[in-house]
Design an enzyme around this catalytic site. Structure first.
Site, PDB file in Angstrom:
ATOM      1  N   HIS A  62      -4.555  10.443   8.123  1.00 15.27           N
ATOM      2  CA  HIS A  62      -3.841  11.433   7.308  1.00 15.27           C
ATOM      3  C   HIS A  62      -2.979  10.797   6.221  1.00 15.27           C
ATOM      4  CE1 HIS A  62      -4.127  14.329  10.985  1.00 15.27           C
ATOM      5  NE2 HIS A  62      -5.250  14.217  10.325  1.00 15.27           N
ATOM      6  N   ARG A  99     -20.163   7.394  29.755  1.00 21.73           N
ATOM      7  CA  ARG A  99     -18.915   6.672  29.486  1.00 21.73           C
ATOM      8  C   ARG A  99     -18.195   7.390  28.347  1.00 21.73           C
ATOM      9  NH1 ARG A  99     -17.567   1.511  26.028  1.00 21.73           N
ATOM     10  NH2 ARG A  99     -15.361   1.427  26.571  1.00 21.73           N
ATOM     11  N   HIS A 145      -9.172   3.912  24.326  1.00 19.63           N
ATOM     12  CA  HIS A 145     -10.132   3.501  23.287  1.00 19.63           C
ATOM     13  C   HIS A 145      -9.447   3.732  21.934  1.00 19.63           C
ATOM     14  CE1 HIS A 145     -14.668   2.801  22.502  1.00 19.63           C
ATOM     15  NE2 HIS A 145     -14.097   2.744  21.322  1.00 19.63           N
ATOM     16  N   ASN A 190     -10.551  -0.605  25.946  1.00 21.76           N
ATOM     17  CA  ASN A 190     -11.770  -0.947  25.233  1.00 21.76           C
ATOM     18  C   ASN A 190     -11.468  -2.010  24.180  1.00 21.76           C
ATOM     19  OD1 ASN A 190     -14.670  -0.318  24.439  1.00 21.76           O
ATOM     20  ND2 ASN A 190     -13.627  -0.027  22.476  1.00 21.76           N
ATOM     21  N   GLU A 191     -12.073  -3.168  24.337  1.00 22.98           N
ATOM     22  CA  GLU A 191     -12.043  -4.224  23.322  1.00 22.98           C
ATOM     23  C   GLU A 191     -10.649  -4.643  22.853  1.00 22.98           C
ATOM     24  OE1 GLU A 191     -14.595  -2.999  20.098  1.00 22.98           O
ATOM     25  OE2 GLU A 191     -16.367  -2.985  21.331  1.00 22.98           O
ATOM     26  N   ASN A 332     -19.323  -5.130  25.638  1.00 20.66           N
ATOM     27  CA  ASN A 332     -19.842  -4.446  24.454  1.00 20.66           C
ATOM     28  C   ASN A 332     -20.477  -5.499  23.566  1.00 20.66           C
ATOM     29  OD1 ASN A 332     -18.707  -2.116  25.403  1.00 20.66           O
ATOM     30  ND2 ASN A 332     -17.143  -1.939  23.801  1.00 20.66           N
ATOM     31  N   TYR A 334     -23.400  -6.098  20.328  1.00 22.54           N
ATOM     32  CA  TYR A 334     -24.279  -5.492  19.318  1.00 22.54           C
ATOM     33  C   TYR A 334     -25.132  -6.492  18.559  1.00 22.54           C
ATOM     34  CZ  TYR A 334     -21.610  -1.117  19.727  1.00 22.54           C
ATOM     35  OH  TYR A 334     -21.031   0.031  20.203  1.00 22.54           O
ATOM     36  N   GLU A 401     -21.572  -1.008  25.968  1.00 23.07           N
ATOM     37  CA  GLU A 401     -21.983  -0.516  24.643  1.00 23.07           C
ATOM     38  C   GLU A 401     -23.025  -1.459  24.067  1.00 23.07           C
ATOM     39  OE1 GLU A 401     -18.928   0.111  21.647  1.00 23.07           O
ATOM     40  OE2 GLU A 401     -17.594   1.016  23.125  1.00 23.07           O
TER      41      GLU A 401
HETATM   42  C1  GBH Z   1     -17.600  -0.825  19.093  1.00 27.52           C
HETATM   43  O1  GBH Z   1     -17.033  -2.088  18.864  1.00 27.52           O
HETATM   44  C2  GBH Z   1     -16.501   0.194  19.342  1.00 27.52           C
HETATM   45  O2  GBH Z   1     -16.094   0.153  20.692  1.00 27.52           O
HETATM   46  C3  GBH Z   1     -16.957   1.588  18.985  1.00 27.52           C
HETATM   47  O3  GBH Z   1     -15.860   2.452  19.004  1.00 27.52           O
HETATM   48  C4  GBH Z   1     -17.654   1.573  17.642  1.00 27.52           C
HETATM   49  O4  GBH Z   1     -18.045   2.849  17.227  1.00 27.52           O
HETATM   50  C5  GBH Z   1     -18.848   0.661  17.738  1.00 27.52           C
HETATM   51  O5  GBH Z   1     -18.389  -0.627  17.987  1.00 27.52           O
HETATM   52  C6  GBH Z   1     -19.683   0.561  16.477  1.00 27.52           C
HETATM   53  O6  GBH Z   1     -18.971  -0.094  15.471  1.00 27.52           O
HETATM   54  O7  GBH Z   1     -16.695  -5.150   9.544  1.00 27.52           O
HETATM   55  O8  GBH Z   1     -15.002  -6.807  10.009  1.00 27.52           O
HETATM   56  O9  GBH Z   1     -14.664  -4.520  10.632  1.00 27.52           O
HETATM   57  C7  GBH Z   1     -17.965  -3.140  18.698  1.00 27.52           C
HETATM   58  C8  GBH Z   1     -17.307  -4.359  18.134  1.00 27.52           C
HETATM   59  C9  GBH Z   1     -15.916  -4.932  16.337  1.00 27.52           C
HETATM   60  C10 GBH Z   1     -18.183  -4.448  15.945  1.00 27.52           C
HETATM   61  C11 GBH Z   1     -15.591  -4.702  14.893  1.00 27.52           C
HETATM   62  C12 GBH Z   1     -17.876  -4.219  14.518  1.00 27.52           C
HETATM   63  C13 GBH Z   1     -16.488  -4.692  12.705  1.00 27.52           C
HETATM   64  C14 GBH Z   1     -16.343  -5.954  11.955  1.00 27.52           C
HETATM   65  N1  GBH Z   1     -17.026  -4.146  16.736  1.00 27.52           N
HETATM   66  N2  GBH Z   1     -16.757  -5.015  14.100  1.00 27.52           N
HETATM   67  S1  GBH Z   1     -15.626  -5.593  10.428  1.00 27.52           S
END
Ligand code: GBH
Length: 497
Positions: A62, A99, A145, A190-191, A332, A334, A401
């Protein structure tokens, strides 16, 4: 004319063949569980209804221009109002578990237990839990989270202050009390890496405070680890026996592949993993920070002119308290990044990336996604799983994740299907070939949702959500069918062994 065409046909066929060849044709163990994941701020909306208090993401969306498309989570997927429909979809999808996270300020509008308990918020989560129970879907619930009640930020600086530990523990205890009989798996945070590094150093997550790089993030982690341990101990002492669940913290990391086979690059990869995953995993498994963090941060701090290390120290009691506070490791994961050795960055203004002093970059041949950080590197999930097994005494691991983003509006999402097929193939290899104890997997995400500072420009959902329609209709993508089939057959290909 003819030959090149023929070549093209064979080339295409060979690619197709190769792709299918990659997918592992073994079945997941019969007790292996599949689920999907979401988070409260990313899907709920209803930001100011029925007594919910403001949180730090409400405030950031906001009052700053940090979100790419200038969007907010005010409505998001409107899951606050559409949860019945969502739960019906989950039933149809056939997941073993769901989850999701609790919006702290929906339950406790100010964040404090001695503020008012908001009955409407409690009722909302009770209804989700009953809808899950009705369908035989297990609940995995994340307490935090990222949507901290704003009042806690304003009153004492949120996660930078030890006051947070008690306040969080009270909230956790209330959640165990209210919902615990129906929750199989609890996640405290979370993280924490992202909470601290992005919330308090690079400004990419709320509260986006960047005034003390190299300092605040370590304080943040220190407080969160103590808050996590306190909540774990409360569960262990007063709820585990009657509620029979498990509790842990969820940690995120890429696999950091050494840029070459040079031993320096192996060292760089290991150091990077220790500074990211080890920062939290080492304390909960062994009781203190990784030695490489303790040594490097202390050495640089002194050279920078600090009296003592910027990395706070645990007392012996705290070490004992934190050690062992995990019933499984929540991961988590990716993507993969390359790590290359570098000379130490010169002493100057502190920053955590200087403490690490490792070059990181991506291989330009890796397939991309809508997120610049997310490259498709399926073998990385196998390597990180094996590294966790070897580094932390072969724990039970749940992948909490894993998923792929596109720009949205793609219903025939074959690249997402490919991502899940190839990543899950490597989960099978980790389980069967490397003996990693991975017991469950959650796809991120159930629905397209609010992707933090990227707003609605990156979509991770199995179901598409039309965010320009006030009704927020959900539509299954092709990946829904693929994931359904995996869950029904425990198999990634047409025919398993
Ligand atoms: C997850 O984190 C989150 O738990 C979730 O909420 C989110 O929607 C999902 O990722 C998808 O992004 O470009 O420098 O900001 C995963 C770990 C850490 C991966 C931050 C992406 C971004 C790097 N994430 N990272 S930057």
């Amino acid at each position: 004319m003819f030959l090149p065409k023929l070549f093209l046909v064979f080339y295409t066929l060979s690619l197709f063949w190769k792709k299918n060849e990659c997918a592992d044709n073994r079945k997941f163990p019969s007790e292996f569980k599949f689920g999907v994941a979401t988070a409260s701020y990313q899907i709920e909306g209803g930001w100011n209804v029925d007594g919910k208090g403001e949180n730090i993401w409400d405030r950031l969306t906001h009052e700053t221009n940090l979100v790419k498309d200038n969007s907010t989570g005010n409505v998001a997927c409107d899951s606050y109002h559409k949860y019945k429909e969502d739960l019906a979809l989950l039933g149809d999808l056939g997941v073993d578990f769901y989850r999701f996270s609790l919006s702290w300020s929906r339950i406790l509008p100010t964040g404090y237990i001695d503020g008012q308990i908001n009955d409407a918020g409690v009722k909302y989560y009770e209804e989700i839990l009953s809808e899950l129970e009705k369908r035989g879907i297990e609940a995995m619930v994340t307490l935090y989270h990222w949507d901290l009640p704003q009042k806690l930020q304003d009153d004492f600086g949120g996660v930078l202050n030890d006051t947070f530990i008690e306040v969080f523990a009270n909230y956790a205890q209330l959640a165990f009390e209210l919902f615990g009989s129906r929750v199989k798996h609890w996640v405290t945070f979370n993280e924490p890496f992202i909470i601290c590094q992005q919330g308090y150093e690079n400004g990419l997550k709320a509260p986006a405070i960047t005034k003390a790089p190299g300092i605040d993030l370590y304080t943040c982690a220190h407080v969160i680890l103590k808050a996590h341990a306190k909540a774990y101990r409360i569960y262990d002492k007063s709820y585990r026996k009657t509620q029979n669940g498990k509790i842990t913290i969820v940690l995120n990391t890429d696999w950091f592949e050494p840029a070459s086979s040079d031993s320096k690059d192996l060292e760089a990869s290991e150091r990077k993993l220790q500074f990211q995953f080890g920062w939290f995993a080492h304390p909960i498994v062994y009781g203190n920070y990784p030695q490489v963090m303790i040594d490097r941060i202390e050495e640089r701090s002194i050279k920078e002119g600090f009296k003592e290390s910027r990395l706070p120290k645990f007392t012996d009691n705290e070490i004992e308290d934190i050690k062992g506070t995990y019933d499984f490791i929540g991961l988590n994961h990716y993507t993969t990044t390359l790590a290359e050795w570098s000379t130490d960055i010169a002493i100057g203004k502190p920053k955590s990336t200087k403490d690490i002093s490792v070059n990181i970059f991506k291989n330009s041949s890796w397939e991309g996604s809508a997120s610049n950080w997310l490259k498709v590197v399926p073998w990385g999930i196998r390597k990180i799983s094996k590294w966790i097994k070897d580094t932390y005494k072969n724990p039970e691991i749940i992948i909490t994740e894993n998923g792929y983003s596109d720009v949205g509006g793609i219903f025939d999402d074959s690249r997402r299907v490919n991502y899940y097929r190839e990543y899950l193939s490597n989960v099978l290899k980790a389980i069967y070939d490397d003996g990693v104890n991975i017991t469950a997997y959650a796809a991120w995400s159930f629905l397209d949702n609010f992707e933090w500072l990227n707003g609605y420009t990156e979509k991770f959902g199995l179901y598409s959500v039309n965010f320009s329609d006030p009704e927020r209709p959900r539509t299954p993508k092709s990946s829904v069918n693929y994931y359904k089939n995996i869950m029904a057959t425990k198999c990634l290909v047409d025919q398993c062994l």
